[in-house]
Design a protein around this motif. Sequence first.
Motif, mmCIF file in Angstrom:
data_model
loop_
_atom_site.group_PDB
_atom_site.id
_atom_site.type_symbol
_atom_site.label_atom_id
_atom_site.label_comp_id
_atom_site.label_asym_id
_atom_site.label_seq_id
_atom_site.Cartn_x
_atom_site.Cartn_y
_atom_site.Cartn_z
ATOM 1 N N ASN A 143 1.367 -1.346 0.221
ATOM 2 C CA ASN A 143 0.186 0.353 0.332
ATOM 3 C C ASN A 143 0.979 1.748 -0.182
ATOM 4 O O ASN A 143 1.912 0.749 0.779
ATOM 5 C CB ASN A 143 -1.175 0.235 0.851
ATOM 6 C CG ASN A 143 -2.055 -1.692 0.971
ATOM 7 O OD1 ASN A 143 -2.119 -1.765 0.173
ATOM 8 N ND2 ASN A 143 -1.851 -1.615 2.451
ATOM 9 N N HIS A 145 2.081 4.726 0.919
ATOM 10 C CA HIS A 145 2.245 5.237 2.287
ATOM 11 C C HIS A 145 3.105 6.953 2.547
ATOM 12 O O HIS A 145 3.700 6.842 1.294
ATOM 13 C CB HIS A 145 2.652 4.411 3.241
ATOM 14 C CG HIS A 145 4.316 4.261 3.105
ATOM 15 N ND1 HIS A 145 4.850 2.844 2.559
ATOM 16 C CD2 HIS A 145 5.809 4.819 3.356
ATOM 17 C CE1 HIS A 145 5.636 3.622 2.073
ATOM 18 N NE2 HIS A 145 6.703 3.845 2.519
ATOM 19 N N TYR A 362 3.732 7.478 8.281
ATOM 20 C CA TYR A 362 2.954 6.829 8.299
ATOM 21 C C TYR A 362 2.291 6.589 6.808
ATOM 22 O O TYR A 362 2.413 6.775 5.915
ATOM 23 C CB TYR A 362 2.233 8.396 8.979
ATOM 24 C CG TYR A 362 2.477 10.460 7.915
ATOM 25 C CD1 TYR A 362 1.275 10.107 7.391
ATOM 26 C CD2 TYR A 362 3.175 10.551 8.329
ATOM 27 C CE1 TYR A 362 1.190 11.435 6.697
ATOM 28 C CE2 TYR A 362 3.413 11.542 6.932
ATOM 29 C CZ TYR A 362 2.026 12.242 6.775
ATOM 30 O OH TYR A 362 2.070 13.466 6.339
ATOM 31 N N ASP A 363 1.096 5.920 7.302
ATOM 32 C CA ASP A 363 -0.065 5.360 6.571
ATOM 33 C C ASP A 363 -1.498 5.916 6.379
ATOM 34 O O ASP A 363 -2.408 5.260 5.687
ATOM 35 C CB ASP A 363 -0.318 3.854 6.246
ATOM 36 C CG ASP A 363 -0.325 3.584 7.363
ATOM 37 O OD1 ASP A 363 -1.154 4.353 8.320
ATOM 38 O OD2 ASP A 363 0.309 2.492 7.972
ATOM 39 N N ASN A 364 -1.168 7.181 7.553
ATOM 40 C CA ASN A 364 -3.415 7.830 6.989
ATOM 41 C C ASN A 364 -2.634 9.055 6.071
ATOM 42 O O ASN A 364 -2.087 9.744 6.164
ATOM 43 C CB ASN A 364 -3.901 7.562 8.320
ATOM 44 C CG ASN A 364 -2.313 8.881 9.600
ATOM 45 O OD1 ASN A 364 -1.168 8.557 8.885
ATOM 46 N ND2 ASN A 364 -2.666 9.988 9.669
ATOM 47 N N ASN A 365 -3.644 9.751 6.062
ATOM 48 C CA ASN A 365 -3.568 10.619 4.938
ATOM 49 C C ASN A 365 -2.674 10.971 3.818
ATOM 50 O O ASN A 365 -2.164 11.506 3.294
ATOM 51 C CB ASN A 365 -4.216 12.268 5.692
ATOM 52 C CG ASN A 365 -4.594 12.160 7.191
ATOM 53 O OD1 ASN A 365 -5.879 11.691 6.520
ATOM 54 N ND2 ASN A 365 -4.337 12.552 8.121
#
Length: 422
Positions: A143, A145, A362-365
Amino acid sequence: MNNLFRLILFFCLLSTSSLLSGNAAQPDSTYLIRGRVLGGDTNEPLVNASVSVQQVNVSSVTNQDGYFSIRVPASTKNSQLLIRYLGYENRNIPIITLIDNPNNHITLKPSPIELSEVVVVSGDGKELIKEALQRIPQNYPDNPHMMVAFYRESVKKGSNYISLVETVLDIYKATYSSYSNDQAKIYIGRKATDISPRDTVLLKFQGGISDALMLDIAKNPEIVFGTDASEYQFHIEGLININDKPHYVISFAPHPGIKEILFRGNIYLDAASLAFARMEFNMNVEDRKDAANIFIRRKPSKMRVDVNKAQYVVDFTESDGKWFFNYSSTEVSFRVRWTNRFFGLFATTYTISSEMAITDRYDNNVVKFPRNERIRSTDVIAEKVEHFLDPDFWGEYNVIEPNQEIMDAVKRLSGKLRRRAD
């Protein structure tokens, strides 16, 4: 062959400009940790040793003299600082014991390989490399990131630095299972120049940030190995411990008789997963008059350029069974002289260097950047960074500790480089 380093050289007379620097007060919510990492067996500095904080994605690397500085959140006061270097045992040190102590000398113990840990093999390493390439989709993130990075590039004339550019980058890291490109944009930056009016050569370093990301050989293996690595021979040199785990050391070089300028060096594969953990390599440019054509995009007709060396490093870090791009560096040295009678008496060596260190992940937003904000492979970062200058910003960010020579040209850098609050 894909270029990993592009320069533009042209002849001009320059006016003197002064060194610029900025230093800001440090925020109260962090602690600045400084130290030097040495090998316990040699007492020599360990270069590019990994320095990170447990439970958070704050990290840095040691410089050419083994020094590091890292500003850690106050909330990690009771956590551990993790020091790692290939061939040595990891060392965890309580952060609280390092606070307010600027002379921390940290020694690492050599880490011998227990032969019973893995099946020891030797000889041809081609099959291991083929298997490692096939395992990339499962060993690296599937995914996309986001990352925050510190990037530095410099130009050195002889033994003196004449240009230094530093930026904080936001990076969109595309998945390793797709052909999508990584993206970077400058968040903030600064530069320093020291050019004499007697200088007759102006160097422009093009595409440094893009090339630093392209050095992720797990994402872009074709950059070094081409479509099938058929031009190279591989040999298993043995085993070495990295992060307290055994890794294969595999040397590679072009097959004898191949005339093209290619690469050679060492690959470090995690013995359990066959993930690419690190790669140190260079180009066979010695005594090659055609090597300059790879790097130089434009120069005066009477200027002769000979490439002395071109070397690269890329490093990865493992977290929860996945491997992440963590650091890359490039150094190209070349000799410049003029073929006309007057200038032909003199020759000057220039060295172009760049480093990129990932300091947060980080993997959010996770979002791609607007096209007009992205760094392009044709951008000259020394010119691009002029639009992002803010001397008051740097107190909040981690950087790679500068070498002593750079410290003589620019004030000591420090601060915290991590994800910014929304």
